[in-house]
Scaffold this active site. Structure first.
Site, PDB file in Angstrom:
ATOM      1  N   TRP A  28      -9.824  -2.723  -5.480  1.00  0.00           N
ATOM      2  CA  TRP A  28      -8.934  -3.630  -4.730  1.00  0.00           C
ATOM      3  C   TRP A  28      -9.587  -4.318  -3.496  1.00  0.00           C
ATOM      4  CZ3 TRP A  28      -7.546   1.255  -6.343  1.00  0.00           C
ATOM      5  CH2 TRP A  28      -7.831   2.278  -5.386  1.00  0.00           C
ATOM      6  N   ARG A  29     -10.850  -3.842  -3.559  1.00  0.00           N
ATOM      7  CA  ARG A  29     -11.492  -4.420  -2.247  1.00  0.00           C
ATOM      8  C   ARG A  29     -12.480  -5.466  -2.666  1.00  0.00           C
ATOM      9  NH1 ARG A  29     -13.467   0.993   1.326  1.00  0.00           N
ATOM     10  NH2 ARG A  29     -11.363   1.524   2.055  1.00  0.00           N
ATOM     11  N   GLU A  47      -1.679  -0.430  -2.465  1.00  0.00           N
ATOM     12  CA  GLU A  47      -1.104   0.349  -1.291  1.00  0.00           C
ATOM     13  C   GLU A  47       0.246   1.174  -2.154  1.00  0.00           C
ATOM     14  OE1 GLU A  47      -2.353   1.255   1.109  1.00  0.00           O
ATOM     15  OE2 GLU A  47      -3.859  -0.175   1.474  1.00  0.00           O
ATOM     16  N   THR A  91      -0.807   9.415  -3.502  1.00  0.00           N
ATOM     17  CA  THR A  91      -1.530   9.293  -4.793  1.00  0.00           C
ATOM     18  C   THR A  91      -3.252   9.314  -4.391  1.00  0.00           C
ATOM     19  OG1 THR A  91       0.341   8.545  -5.908  1.00  0.00           O
ATOM     20  CG2 THR A  91      -1.561   8.697  -7.143  1.00  0.00           C
ATOM     21  N   LEU A  96       2.018   8.171 -13.406  1.00  0.00           N
ATOM     22  CA  LEU A  96       1.588   8.033 -12.148  1.00  0.00           C
ATOM     23  C   LEU A  96       2.380   8.894 -11.099  1.00  0.00           C
ATOM     24  CD1 LEU A  96      -0.916   6.801 -10.430  1.00  0.00           C
ATOM     25  CD2 LEU A  96       0.510   4.635 -10.203  1.00  0.00           C
ATOM     26  N   GLY A  97       3.836   9.050 -11.639  1.00  0.00           N
ATOM     27  CA  GLY A  97       4.865   9.768 -10.638  1.00  0.00           C
ATOM     28  C   GLY A  97       5.459   8.917  -9.638  1.00  0.00           C
ATOM     29  N   TYR A 131       4.195   2.371   6.636  1.00  0.00           N
ATOM     30  CA  TYR A 131       2.775   2.365   6.627  1.00  0.00           C
ATOM     31  C   TYR A 131       2.073   0.906   5.657  1.00  0.00           C
ATOM     32  CZ  TYR A 131      -1.299   2.795   4.099  1.00  0.00           C
ATOM     33  OH  TYR A 131      -2.814   2.458   3.335  1.00  0.00           O
ATOM     34  N   ASP A 167      -1.173   6.685   8.064  1.00  0.00           N
ATOM     35  CA  ASP A 167      -0.970   7.519   6.913  1.00  0.00           C
ATOM     36  C   ASP A 167      -1.398   8.803   7.046  1.00  0.00           C
ATOM     37  OD1 ASP A 167      -3.820   7.273   7.079  1.00  0.00           O
ATOM     38  OD2 ASP A 167      -3.798   7.121   4.906  1.00  0.00           O
ATOM     39  N   CYS A 221     -18.026  17.152  10.231  1.00  0.00           N
ATOM     40  CA  CYS A 221     -18.089  16.902  11.594  1.00  0.00           C
ATOM     41  C   CYS A 221     -19.391  16.207  11.933  1.00  0.00           C
ATOM     42  CB  CYS A 221     -17.865  17.915  12.668  1.00  0.00           C
ATOM     43  SG  CYS A 221     -15.998  18.278  12.351  1.00  0.00           S
ATOM     44  N   CYS A 263     -19.671  12.544  11.551  1.00  0.00           N
ATOM     45  CA  CYS A 263     -18.805  11.751  12.106  1.00  0.00           C
ATOM     46  C   CYS A 263     -19.144  10.989  13.217  1.00  0.00           C
ATOM     47  CB  CYS A 263     -17.472  12.728  12.300  1.00  0.00           C
ATOM     48  SG  CYS A 263     -16.227  11.701  13.039  1.00  0.00           S
ATOM     49  N   THR A 317       8.204  17.875  -7.308  1.00  0.00           N
ATOM     50  CA  THR A 317       8.183  18.088  -5.799  1.00  0.00           C
ATOM     51  C   THR A 317       8.643  19.266  -5.443  1.00  0.00           C
ATOM     52  OG1 THR A 317       7.867  15.501  -5.709  1.00  0.00           O
ATOM     53  CG2 THR A 317       8.140  16.656  -3.862  1.00  0.00           C
TER      54      THR A 317
END
Length: 348
Positions: free
Chosen positions: A23-24, A45, A51, A88-89, A128, A146, A205, A208, A299
DNA sequence: GAACCGTGGGT
DNA sequence: TACCCAAGGTT
């Protein structure tokens, strides 16, 4: 004295480490001023809510191949979209996805609104997702929070207040960092950082870009943040599913009501799911109980589903559900718990 | 605010 | 096995 984190340091990291996701758009197109298609951003999104990326990828490819635009999706049959979402839920997402597509097609001329406020009015679009679409598709300086961003902010500021109480404070930290330059890239950069470096366990870290600014790094508390209130344990519920196969091979299926668990999805007729389910055969037959039960965790509860099967003659009429012949029905149209029952019945 | 709403993978 | 976790939203 620790220096404050800077968005541009993260953007520099992002330009070197951005993941290639379906999707990018690529960095060359982005540099040329091209923006990603808002429909694809929105769709990704919604799918990515709670997910993982690997789970979403094949569904995203299938949806965009079958419904290339939001207007195509708006014109789709409900049953086709629910079947395509099966597995997919969180099926309310699929129902709201269709509602939203139809609102965009009919009330917005097939074009997604270009403000966070207007996006927030769409079905299935919360704070979000509205921020993510505004930032990623329209390059607006929306604050996107998120689970990744919560974790990154909790660590940057060594915030020990447990979630969800800490959410407003963490949102404030995120808002203060959001830049006016390349906010779309920045939003994805913070989430990528959380997904690949500032991970829940064993954060890397050493790699980062914000380590010099990280209070939790200094305190040695990064791996234990963010704190969360403990979850309640799941009770066990029992149920009975009835898998009737007609002699011509058709299966007896039932569309579940739109609200509640697995709402709008296809499934096997059955009992309620509770402590002591009652028999509820949907058609008169000699029911055989399979030796193994289908186990599935939702869930908020564990389910142990007793599976009963029967072979019924052509003329027998069910009290619930409808017989669906095999080409029209594929097991992949079923939510996972129903597919588990099907697999047991077929002996696979 | 709390409950509800899926699923698969990792530890 | 059991629990945690994932680009949350709705009621």
């Amino acid at each position: 004295m620790r220096e404050a984190a800077r968005a541009e340091d993260l953007l520099e990291w992002y330009d070197r480490h951005a993941r290639d996701l379906p999707w990018r758009i690529g960095p060359r197109a982005r540099a040329a001023g091209v923006r990603p298609d808002p429909y694809r951003v929105w769709l990704s999104e919604i799918m990515l809510q709670q997910t993982t990326v690997p789970a979403v990828k094949p569904y995203f490819e299938a949806f965009t191949a079958r419904w290339p635009t939001v207007s195509d999706l708006a014109a789709a049959e409900d049953a086709d979209v629910m079947a395509a979402w099966a597995g997919l839920g969180y099926y309310a997402r699929a129902r709201n996805l269709l509602k939203c597509a139809r609102v965009v097609a009919s009330e917005h001329g097939g074009v997604f609104p270009d403000s966070q406020e207007a996006l927030l009015q769409l079905p299935g679009v919360g704070p979000y997702t509205a921020g993510a679409v505004a930032a990623i598709a329209y390059d607006l300086p929306a604050t996107v929070v998120d689970g990744n961003v919560e974790r990154v902010m909790a660590r940057l500021h060594d915030e020990h207040t447990p979630l969800p109480d800490a959410k407003p404070v963490l949102t404030g930290y995120a808002a203060a960092l959001t830049p006016d330059e390349r906010p779309g890239c920045y939003a994805q950069a913070v989430m990528d950082l959380g997904a690949t470096i500032c991970t829940p366990r064993n954060p890397a870290c050493g790699l980062c870009p914000w380590r010099p600014s990280c209070a939790a790094w200094d305190a040695g508390t990064a791996a234990e943040l963010p704190k969360k209130v403990p979850k309640k344990r799941k009770p066990v519920r029992l149920g009975i599913a009835y898998l009737a196969r007609r002699v011509d091979g058709a299966w007896l299926l039932e569309r579940r009501p739109d609200k509640g668990l697995l709402g709008g999805m296809l499934g096997w007729p059955g009992s309620e799911w509770n402590e002591a389910p009652e028999e509820a055969p949907p058609i008169r037959a000699e029911w055989k109980t399979l030796p193994e039960e289908a186990r599935h965790t939702f869930t908020h509860f564990h389910l142990r589903l007793t599976v009963k099967t029967a072979l019924v003659p052509m003329e027998r009429v069910p009290s619930r559900g409808e017989f669906v012949e095999l080409p029209a029905f594929s097991p992949s149209d079923l939510p996972t718990v129903m597919r588990k029952a099907f697999d047991l019945a077929r002996g696979s």
